[in-house]
Scaffold this active site. Structure first.
Site, PDB file in Angstrom:
ATOM      1  N   HIS A  94      68.908   2.582  39.551  1.00 47.03           N
ATOM      2  CA  HIS A  94      67.173   2.509  39.632  1.00 47.03           C
ATOM      3  C   HIS A  94      66.720   1.761  40.748  1.00 47.03           C
ATOM      4  CE1 HIS A  94      66.215   3.905  35.155  1.00 47.03           C
ATOM      5  NE2 HIS A  94      67.225   4.589  35.678  1.00 47.03           N
TER       6      HIS A  94
ATOM      7  N   GLU B  69      64.352  -0.490  41.015  1.00 47.51           N
ATOM      8  CA  GLU B  69      64.101  -1.839  40.609  1.00 47.51           C
ATOM      9  C   GLU B  69      65.560  -2.735  40.598  1.00 47.51           C
ATOM     10  OE1 GLU B  69      60.878   0.472  38.978  1.00 47.51           O
ATOM     11  OE2 GLU B  69      63.037   0.900  38.898  1.00 47.51           O
TER      12      GLU B  69
ATOM     13  N   CYS C  53      61.203   0.580  34.022  1.00 46.28           N
ATOM     14  CA  CYS C  53      61.528   1.303  32.686  1.00 46.28           C
ATOM     15  C   CYS C  53      62.241  -0.060  31.643  1.00 46.28           C
ATOM     16  CB  CYS C  53      62.674   2.326  32.786  1.00 46.28           C
ATOM     17  SG  CYS C  53      64.367   1.413  33.270  1.00 46.28           S
TER      18      CYS C  53
ATOM     19  N   CYS D 238      65.412  -1.669  33.605  1.00 48.10           N
ATOM     20  CA  CYS D 238      64.796  -2.659  34.655  1.00 48.10           C
ATOM     21  C   CYS D 238      64.252  -3.645  34.269  1.00 48.10           C
ATOM     22  CB  CYS D 238      64.114  -1.801  35.428  1.00 48.10           C
ATOM     23  SG  CYS D 238      65.223  -0.451  36.298  1.00 48.10           S
TER      24      CYS D 238
END
Length: 151
Positions: free
Chosen positions: A56, A58, A86, A89
């Protein structure tokens, strides 16, 4: 320069990263970690391109920032992201002690702030680092437009 202008400047860089992710066939999300006015790490969504469910934007930005500092403590840092972090993260953000999260668009289904499970901001999770402060809606229209392929 006002604080909002600084937030928008960094979010514009996140939008560029998100556009690159989209061009590579991934969900258009971009992220950036800064501290003391200096960029520490950038990330773009790479789940499909890297064949890695944890790639991801992040997390990629947090990993890069930790490598740049040679430590996992990002106290005083700010994470900018085009989309609400999410759950996965959000955990990483809290464990690295990021002070502020600046986000573009909410993701209420799995977001760490606006979902039914706001783990990024919940102060009652025993054993976790303190929650980050959150600034929502920075360049939200542009972030949403990118996610919906309307730019």
């Amino acid at each position: 320069m006002s604080s909002l202008t600084v937030y928008e400047t960094y979010m514009r860089r996140c939008l560029e990263l998100a556009d690159t992710a989209r061009a590579q066939g991934d969900v258009p999300v971009g992220a950036l970690v800064t501290r003391d006015g200096r960029g520490l790490g950038e990330g773009l969504e790479g789940v499909r391109a890297l064949v890695d469910p944890a790639a991801h934007a992040e997390l990629e930005a947090v990993r890069a920032a930790c490598r740049a500092l040679g430590a996992r403590d990002l106290s005083g840092a700010t994470l900018y992201t085009t989309a609400e972090p999410c759950f996965m993260c959000s955990y990483a953000i809290r464990q690295t002690r990021i002070a502020l999260v600046v986000m573009g668009t909410p993701v209420p289904s799995v977001g760490g702030v606006t979902s039914a499970h706001p783990i990024l901001v919940d102060p009652a999770i025993a054993g976790w680092e303190a929650p980050s402060q959150v600034l929502r809606g920075v360049l939200q229209a542009q972030c949403e437009a990118l996610r919906h392929n309307t730019l």
